[in-house]
Design a protein around this motif. Structure first.
Motif, PDB file in Angstrom:
ATOM      1  N   TYR A 207       0.816  -1.215   0.000  1.00  0.00           N
ATOM      2  CA  TYR A 207       0.000   0.000   0.000  1.00  0.00           C
ATOM      3  C   TYR A 207       0.851   1.268   0.000  1.00  0.00           C
ATOM      4  CZ  TYR A 207      -3.689  -3.299   1.042  1.00  0.00           C
ATOM      5  OH  TYR A 207      -4.567  -4.357   0.973  1.00  0.00           O
ATOM      6  N   ALA A 208       0.397   2.240  -0.796  1.00  0.00           N
ATOM      7  CA  ALA A 208       1.111   3.511  -0.909  1.00  0.00           C
ATOM      8  C   ALA A 208       0.657   4.513   0.143  1.00  0.00           C
ATOM      9  CB  ALA A 208       0.905   4.091  -2.306  1.00  0.00           C
ATOM     10  N   THR A 209      -0.665   4.648   0.319  1.00  0.00           N
ATOM     11  CA  THR A 209      -1.202   5.671   1.221  1.00  0.00           C
ATOM     12  C   THR A 209      -2.229   5.139   2.212  1.00  0.00           C
ATOM     13  OG1 THR A 209      -2.934   6.234  -0.396  1.00  0.00           O
ATOM     14  CG2 THR A 209      -0.868   7.470  -0.514  1.00  0.00           C
ATOM     15  N   HIS A 210      -2.663   3.912   2.051  1.00  0.00           N
ATOM     16  CA  HIS A 210      -3.730   3.356   2.885  1.00  0.00           C
ATOM     17  C   HIS A 210      -3.297   3.289   4.355  1.00  0.00           C
ATOM     18  CE1 HIS A 210      -6.984   0.765   4.215  1.00  0.00           C
ATOM     19  NE2 HIS A 210      -7.522   0.819   3.014  1.00  0.00           N
ATOM     20  N   PRO A 211      -4.162   3.671   5.298  1.00  0.00           N
ATOM     21  CA  PRO A 211      -3.790   3.648   6.727  1.00  0.00           C
ATOM     22  C   PRO A 211      -3.538   2.257   7.291  1.00  0.00           C
ATOM     23  CG  PRO A 211      -6.114   4.233   6.436  1.00  0.00           C
ATOM     24  CD  PRO A 211      -5.484   4.290   5.082  1.00  0.00           C
ATOM     25  N   VAL A 212      -3.854   1.196   6.543  1.00  0.00           N
ATOM     26  CA  VAL A 212      -3.544  -0.150   7.013  1.00  0.00           C
ATOM     27  C   VAL A 212      -2.033  -0.343   7.132  1.00  0.00           C
ATOM     28  CG1 VAL A 212      -3.407  -1.272   4.739  1.00  0.00           C
ATOM     29  CG2 VAL A 212      -4.162  -2.590   6.728  1.00  0.00           C
ATOM     30  N   LYS A 213      -1.263   0.538   6.493  1.00  0.00           N
ATOM     31  CA  LYS A 213       0.195   0.489   6.592  1.00  0.00           C
ATOM     32  C   LYS A 213       0.669   0.682   8.033  1.00  0.00           C
ATOM     33  CE  LYS A 213       2.149   3.418   3.777  1.00  0.00           C
ATOM     34  NZ  LYS A 213       3.316   2.851   3.072  1.00  0.00           N
ATOM     35  N   VAL A 214      -0.145   1.364   8.830  1.00  0.00           N
ATOM     36  CA  VAL A 214       0.246   1.707  10.199  1.00  0.00           C
ATOM     37  C   VAL A 214      -0.302   0.668  11.177  1.00  0.00           C
ATOM     38  CG1 VAL A 214       0.171   3.487  11.984  1.00  0.00           C
ATOM     39  CG2 VAL A 214       0.207   4.141   9.561  1.00  0.00           C
ATOM     40  N   ASP A 215       0.495   0.299  12.145  1.00  0.00           N
ATOM     41  CA  ASP A 215       0.088  -0.661  13.170  1.00  0.00           C
ATOM     42  C   ASP A 215      -1.211  -0.217  13.840  1.00  0.00           C
ATOM     43  OD1 ASP A 215       0.117  -1.893  16.018  1.00  0.00           O
ATOM     44  OD2 ASP A 215       1.739  -2.949  15.006  1.00  0.00           O
ATOM     45  N   ILE A 216      -2.046  -1.176  14.228  1.00  0.00           N
ATOM     46  CA  ILE A 216      -3.306  -0.861  14.903  1.00  0.00           C
ATOM     47  C   ILE A 216      -3.063  -0.004  16.144  1.00  0.00           C
ATOM     48  CG2 ILE A 216      -5.167  -1.888  16.285  1.00  0.00           C
ATOM     49  CD1 ILE A 216      -5.270  -4.162  14.244  1.00  0.00           C
ATOM     50  N   ALA A 217      -1.961  -0.242  16.828  1.00  0.00           N
ATOM     51  CA  ALA A 217      -1.636   0.536  18.033  1.00  0.00           C
ATOM     52  C   ALA A 217      -1.016   1.886  17.706  1.00  0.00           C
ATOM     53  CB  ALA A 217      -0.696  -0.259  18.933  1.00  0.00           C
ATOM     54  N   GLY A 218      -0.774   2.159  16.413  1.00  0.00           N
ATOM     55  CA  GLY A 218      -0.180   3.424  16.011  1.00  0.00           C
ATOM     56  C   GLY A 218       1.332   3.338  15.928  1.00  0.00           C
ATOM     57  N   THR A 219       1.976   4.478  16.012  1.00  0.00           N
ATOM     58  CA  THR A 219       3.436   4.561  16.053  1.00  0.00           C
ATOM     59  C   THR A 219       3.839   5.236  17.362  1.00  0.00           C
ATOM     60  OG1 THR A 219       3.567   6.755  15.023  1.00  0.00           O
ATOM     61  CG2 THR A 219       3.469   4.848  13.540  1.00  0.00           C
ATOM     62  N   ILE A 278     -12.829   8.763   5.866  1.00  0.00           N
ATOM     63  CA  ILE A 278     -12.036   9.153   4.700  1.00  0.00           C
ATOM     64  C   ILE A 278     -10.824   8.229   4.580  1.00  0.00           C
ATOM     65  CG2 ILE A 278     -10.746  11.010   3.591  1.00  0.00           C
ATOM     66  CD1 ILE A 278     -12.418  12.989   5.251  1.00  0.00           C
ATOM     67  N   ILE A 279     -10.828   7.401   3.546  1.00  0.00           N
ATOM     68  CA  ILE A 279      -9.701   6.516   3.249  1.00  0.00           C
ATOM     69  C   ILE A 279      -9.072   6.992   1.945  1.00  0.00           C
ATOM     70  CG2 ILE A 279      -8.958   4.155   2.765  1.00  0.00           C
ATOM     71  CD1 ILE A 279      -9.975   4.425   5.574  1.00  0.00           C
ATOM     72  N   PRO A 280      -7.773   7.292   1.927  1.00  0.00           N
ATOM     73  CA  PRO A 280      -7.130   7.774   0.695  1.00  0.00           C
ATOM     74  C   PRO A 280      -7.290   6.781  -0.452  1.00  0.00           C
ATOM     75  CG  PRO A 280      -5.656   7.989   2.580  1.00  0.00           C
ATOM     76  CD  PRO A 280      -6.821   7.177   3.045  1.00  0.00           C
ATOM     77  N   LYS A 281      -7.449   7.307  -1.657  1.00  0.00           N
ATOM     78  CA  LYS A 281      -7.564   6.451  -2.828  1.00  0.00           C
ATOM     79  C   LYS A 281      -6.246   5.737  -3.064  1.00  0.00           C
ATOM     80  CE  LYS A 281      -9.224   6.399  -7.597  1.00  0.00           C
ATOM     81  NZ  LYS A 281      -9.751   7.204  -8.726  1.00  0.00           N
ATOM     82  N   GLU A 282      -6.338   4.439  -3.267  1.00  0.00           N
ATOM     83  CA  GLU A 282      -5.148   3.601  -3.374  1.00  0.00           C
ATOM     84  C   GLU A 282      -5.031   3.028  -4.788  1.00  0.00           C
ATOM     85  OE1 GLU A 282      -1.747   1.671  -2.028  1.00  0.00           O
ATOM     86  OE2 GLU A 282      -3.009   2.975  -0.791  1.00  0.00           O
ATOM     87  N   PRO A 283      -3.839   3.072  -5.398  1.00  0.00           N
ATOM     88  CA  PRO A 283      -3.665   2.441  -6.717  1.00  0.00           C
ATOM     89  C   PRO A 283      -3.890   0.937  -6.634  1.00  0.00           C
ATOM     90  CG  PRO A 283      -1.550   3.105  -5.796  1.00  0.00           C
ATOM     91  CD  PRO A 283      -2.599   3.709  -4.921  1.00  0.00           C
ATOM     92  N   MET A 284      -4.309   0.324  -7.737  1.00  0.00           N
ATOM     93  CA  MET A 284      -4.600  -1.104  -7.742  1.00  0.00           C
ATOM     94  C   MET A 284      -3.331  -1.948  -7.662  1.00  0.00           C
ATOM     95  SD  MET A 284      -7.722  -1.313 -10.500  1.00  0.00           S
ATOM     96  CE  MET A 284      -8.012  -3.049 -10.135  1.00  0.00           C
ATOM     97  N   SER A 285      -2.226  -1.438  -8.178  1.00  0.00           N
ATOM     98  CA  SER A 285      -0.975  -2.193  -8.165  1.00  0.00           C
ATOM     99  C   SER A 285      -0.270  -2.050  -6.820  1.00  0.00           C
ATOM    100  CB  SER A 285      -0.056  -1.701  -9.283  1.00  0.00           C
ATOM    101  OG  SER A 285       0.223  -0.324  -9.111  1.00  0.00           O
ATOM    102  N   ALA A 286       0.649  -2.967  -6.549  1.00  0.00           N
ATOM    103  CA  ALA A 286       1.432  -2.901  -5.317  1.00  0.00           C
ATOM    104  C   ALA A 286       2.331  -1.672  -5.347  1.00  0.00           C
ATOM    105  CB  ALA A 286       2.270  -4.164  -5.156  1.00  0.00           C
TER     106      ALA A 286
END
Length: 475
Positions: A207-219, A278-286
């Motif tokens: 993922y480029a911008t999706h918040p799933v990139k961040v740990d559930i507990a945050g940083t 609001i979830i950022p738009k994510e490209p379909m490719s990795a």
């Protein structure tokens, strides 16, 4: 991720939640009736009973005036009882819009709120659960936060604790700072875990911008930035009756159950306004196709993933998720032919796993294993997927694995705790777990193969490798 089926009724209920001008009676008039159960007239509610003889299930659904939806799975003869209160609020919900205003909160706030919610001025509610002999706990996922308890006695006292404890927040700066220190320590420890490092790097590659990139507990930095104002904002907006689902199960009388729920939530008000996530738009490719890290460990850890794309409002989302789960099992599940072949050749071992992981806002296939030969493992996984895309699934093997999936579901329903989770989380997808049989039997090899072909492509693929510090080779 459970196995769910689309329900017209639930779709209508979701529509009603978004439109306060829609009549609740208009939605429920076909199969519902009004019950007072001795409760004051102004607290009348809607009640629907669902009978499924094939599953032996008896369900009651109540919708209170404040918007709280309360479900009861009535199982007579059971000694064990449990309840789960789930909120449509998870770690992904850091940006949202309400009343024309956009808010941005720090990552990890949903998790921190879960940690603090049951700590009150008079002490911990968890201690009160223990006094009643109940086992209580809580969890935070990407799109939900839940609080639950299991008990054999004092069920109604525990139910009151659950509802009243979640409906209000008590917080001080000192208490919050102490909890932040605990979470920060947990985050630092998790960063040193090779498995967590593998998974986090994989998501950052997919993922480029999706918040799933961040740990559930945050940083560490985001948790430091959480203050009491942000915590109260999150609680006021997301911890509302209309944004929650209560599910209980056991030998429980519906009349007494809804009396306690209504009384316990009588002061719990709802402003009727639902935030837009609001979830950022994510490209379909990795985002990246390969990432590698090193840490103190004995063997390489490797994960091969393929990024899926869909809309959380897609009415066929449940069907797609189930088809993808079945595709994973048929391709390299432990009962598949290709799994046995790779195992016998020594390419994979007991650490191997194949899965399709999804939430309402993201999904991906992932195949992972500990190995001494990362390149060979990655290529073998890709070769098996290419073979399946080319040759399809054998009908006999497909039907066998489909029956296995159904058997696993039916077996899981023996657990009350698991069943309440299936119902609650399923409702957030707009599905009822009892309709799984119909969904499962409707899937064909072509349905499942089409998902595999669509998602498992080179442009959607990301590989994450964590290697021993002593390894100097390029893998």
């Amino acid at each position: 991720m459970g196995f769910f089926h689309l329900s017209r009724y639930i779709h209508n209920l979701s529509t009603w939640r978004q439109s306060r001008t829609c009549s609740l009676w208009r939605i429920l008039r076909l199969d519902s009736y009004s019950l007072s159960f001795g409760i004051k007239k102004e607290n009348r509610m809607r009640h629907r009973k669902i009978e499924r003889p094939k599953f032996g299930e008896h369900l009651h659904e109540f919708t209170l005036d404040n918007g709280l939806r309360a479900w009861l799975i009535q199982r007579k003869g059971y000694i064990h009882k449990c309840a789960l209160l789930v909120f449509d609020y998870g770690s992904l919900y850091v940006r949202f819009r309400i009343d024309g205003r956009t808010y941005e909160t720090p990552f990890g706030i949903a998790h921190l709120l879960e940690h603090r919610l049951f700590e009150k001025e008079y002490g911990s509610i968890f201690d009160k659960f223990a006094d009643y002999g109940a086992d209580a706990n809580a969890f935070t996922s990407y799109s939900a936060t839940g609080y639950h308890f299991d008990c054999t006695d004092h069920f109604y006292e525990c139910l009151q604790l659950l509802i009243r404890g979640a409906s209000n927040l008590y917080l001080t700066e000192d208490a919050l700072n102490k909890e932040k220190e605990v979470v920060i320590c947990e985050l630092k420890e998790s960063q040193e875990n090779p498995g967590n490092l593998l998974h986090r790097n994989l998501l950052n590659a997919l993922y480029a911008t999706h918040p799933v990139k961040v740990d559930i507990a945050g940083t560490v930095e985001s948790v430091k930035n959480i203050d009491c104002k942000a915590m109260y904002l999150a609680h006021n907006i997301f911890y509302r009756p209309r944004n929650s689902i209560l599910v209980a199960a056991g030998d429980i009388e519906p009349k007494r159950f809804i009396e306690v729920v209504s009384e316990s939530s009588s002061e719990w008000k709802d402003n009727g306004k639902s935030p837009e996530i609001i979830i950022p738009k994510e490209p379909m490719s990795a985002h990246r196709h390969y990432v590698r890290a090193k840490t103190q460990m004995a063997r390489h850890k490797v994960a091969v993933a393929f990024k899926d794309s869909f809309s959380p409002s897609d009415k066929t989302l449940a069907r797609r998720i189930f088809a993808a789960e079945l595709a994973s099992a048929c391709t390299l599940g432990h009962s598949s032919e290709d799994y046995q072949t790779l195992y016998q050749e020594g390419i994979i071992d007991d650490t191997f796993s194949a899965a399709y992981l999804a939430d309402r806002y993201f999904g991906y296939f992932v195949f992972s294993c500990d190995t001494d030969k990362p390149r060979r493992f990655v290529q073998s996984v890709k070769d098996v997927i290419s073979k399946r895309k080319r040759e399809g699934f054998k009908k006999e093997e497909f039907e066998r694995l489909k029956k296995r999936a159904l058997g696993a579901l039916l077996a899981s329903l023996d657990s009350l705790s698991h069943t309440v989770s299936l119902l609650a989380i399923g409702q957030m997808f707009g599905h009822l777990y009892l309709d799984t049989l119909k969904l499962l039997t409707s899937l064909t090899p072509d349905n499942v193969l089409s998902v595999l072909k669509e998602v498992c492509t080179e442009k959607k693929c990301a590989v994450s490798v964590v290697s021993p510090l002593s390894d100097g080779k390029s893998t």
